[in-house]
Design a protein around this motif. Structure first.
Motif, PDB file in Angstrom:
ATOM      1  N   SER A  89       0.814  -1.221   0.000  1.00  0.00           N
ATOM      2  CA  SER A  89       0.000   0.000   0.000  1.00  0.00           C
ATOM      3  C   SER A  89       0.844   1.266   0.000  1.00  0.00           C
ATOM      4  CB  SER A  89      -0.940   0.004   1.208  1.00  0.00           C
ATOM      5  OG  SER A  89      -0.195   0.004   2.418  1.00  0.00           O
ATOM      6  N   ASP A  93      -1.217   4.926  -5.027  1.00  0.00           N
ATOM      7  CA  ASP A  93      -1.536   6.352  -5.004  1.00  0.00           C
ATOM      8  C   ASP A  93      -2.315   6.675  -3.735  1.00  0.00           C
ATOM      9  OD1 ASP A  93      -1.965   8.964  -5.590  1.00  0.00           O
ATOM     10  OD2 ASP A  93      -3.423   8.615  -7.186  1.00  0.00           O
ATOM     11  N   GLN A  94      -2.004   7.814  -3.154  1.00  0.00           N
ATOM     12  CA  GLN A  94      -2.688   8.196  -1.916  1.00  0.00           C
ATOM     13  C   GLN A  94      -4.171   8.479  -2.128  1.00  0.00           C
ATOM     14  OE1 GLN A  94      -0.832  11.753  -0.504  1.00  0.00           O
ATOM     15  NE2 GLN A  94      -1.498  13.014  -2.229  1.00  0.00           N
ATOM     16  N   ASN A  95      -4.564   8.760  -3.370  1.00  0.00           N
ATOM     17  CA  ASN A  95      -5.976   8.991  -3.660  1.00  0.00           C
ATOM     18  C   ASN A  95      -6.744   7.698  -3.914  1.00  0.00           C
ATOM     19  OD1 ASN A  95      -5.640  11.829  -3.527  1.00  0.00           O
ATOM     20  ND2 ASN A  95      -4.893  11.868  -5.629  1.00  0.00           N
ATOM     21  N   ARG A 100      -6.349   0.893  -1.010  1.00  0.00           N
ATOM     22  CA  ARG A 100      -5.459   0.867   0.145  1.00  0.00           C
ATOM     23  C   ARG A 100      -6.189   0.408   1.403  1.00  0.00           C
ATOM     24  NH1 ARG A 100      -1.288   5.813   0.335  1.00  0.00           N
ATOM     25  NH2 ARG A 100      -0.378   4.313   1.777  1.00  0.00           N
ATOM     26  N   PHE A 149      -1.571   4.808   6.371  1.00  0.00           N
ATOM     27  CA  PHE A 149      -2.449   5.308   5.308  1.00  0.00           C
ATOM     28  C   PHE A 149      -3.451   6.320   5.860  1.00  0.00           C
ATOM     29  CE2 PHE A 149      -6.761   4.749   3.579  1.00  0.00           C
ATOM     30  CZ  PHE A 149      -6.593   5.467   2.409  1.00  0.00           C
ATOM     31  N   VAL A 152      -1.582   9.587   6.417  1.00  0.00           N
ATOM     32  CA  VAL A 152      -1.219  10.239   5.157  1.00  0.00           C
ATOM     33  C   VAL A 152      -2.451  10.838   4.483  1.00  0.00           C
ATOM     34  CG1 VAL A 152      -0.392   9.776   2.819  1.00  0.00           C
ATOM     35  CG2 VAL A 152       0.859   8.882   4.772  1.00  0.00           C
ATOM     36  N   ASN A 153      -3.545  10.105   4.509  1.00  0.00           N
ATOM     37  CA  ASN A 153      -4.774  10.628   3.907  1.00  0.00           C
ATOM     38  C   ASN A 153      -5.256  11.888   4.634  1.00  0.00           C
ATOM     39  OD1 ASN A 153      -7.023  10.831   2.326  1.00  0.00           O
ATOM     40  ND2 ASN A 153      -8.164   9.217   3.334  1.00  0.00           N
ATOM     41  N   SER A 156      -2.900  14.743   3.756  1.00  0.00           N
ATOM     42  CA  SER A 156      -3.110  15.200   2.382  1.00  0.00           C
ATOM     43  C   SER A 156      -4.363  16.067   2.276  1.00  0.00           C
ATOM     44  CB  SER A 156      -3.241  13.987   1.456  1.00  0.00           C
ATOM     45  OG  SER A 156      -3.523  14.396   0.136  1.00  0.00           O
TER      46      SER A 156
END
Length: 218
Positions: A89, A93-95, A100, A149, A152-153, A156
């Motif tokens: 993961s 991509d973080q989007n 993920r 994750f 990070v989400n 972002s």
């Protein structure tokens, strides 16, 4: 592991157990256990004395070694693979939120099921085993990947929201500055128009027009 052989119904006056010299214990040559290997054994006596008399007893201690290949194939390699899969993961991509989240939750549940199966296959004890430490560390890594994750989400989305606020503030400042400049230009135009009218009146000899121009400017 120790084995004892005794007869409580016969005292040493009637029966005495003795180990045979040379080869007291015979082990089958092709003996094989699925998870253990017999390394060595030790013979000893465990005679006891009670109110009813003394009793003869024989004891043998068996030393087993765990088969590492069995645990390597059924525990260690699957746990390592689950941890590595959870790290995939990091390269997504973080989007890609569904991918993920699905990957993180699936690996976490699989690791929890693996830990439960390992504990059921081993005898329950009151202390922490080495395999408990191993599975706990692997479970922590998998959970950490899922938590990473989420962080990070969140970071972002916070950065995107902050950039939007900055853009809105710059847009508002630009519109406010444009409005101020427009008002300033209108004021300058009105003053210029009034001054030109006064100049025209000054060139005229009529006192009444001069007075009206002065009243208009005032």
């Amino acid at each position: 592991m120790d084995l004892k052989n005794t007869f409580d119904g016969w005292t040493t006056d009637d029966l005495i157990f003795l180990w045979r010299k040379g080869d007291p214990v015979q082990v089958t040559q092709n003996l094989h256990l699925p998870r253990f290997t017999l390394e060595k054994f030790f013979t000893d006596y465990c005679n006891s004395k009670t109110n009813t008399g003394a009793y003869s007893c024989l004891k043998v201690d068996l030393l087993f070694k765990r088969e590492f290949s069995y645990y390597l194939l059924t525990i260690y390699i699957p746990c390592c693979m689950l941890v590595i899969v959870s790290w995939v993961s990091f390269w997504l991509d973080q989007n890609a939120v569904p991918a993920r989240v699905s990957l993180g939750v699936t690996t976490l549940l699989t690791m929890a099921t693996q830990t439960s199966g390992i504990n059921q296959s081993l005898p329950p004890v009151s202390y922490t085993k080495a395999i408990d430490v191993w599975t706990g560390v692997c479970l922590t890594f998998v959970f950490g990947a899922l938590l990473e994750f989420a962080l990070v989400n969140y970071a972002s989305r916070s950065d995107i929201h902050r950039e939007q606020l900055k853009k809105q503030r710059r847009q508002w400042e630009f519109e406010h500055q444009a409005a101020l400049e427009a008002d300033h230009l209108e004021a300058d135009g009105a003053a210029t128009f009034a001054m030109s009218g006064l100049q025209k009146v000054l060139h005229c000899d009529c006192p009444s027009l001069i007075a009206a121009a002065v009243i208009f400017i005032a």
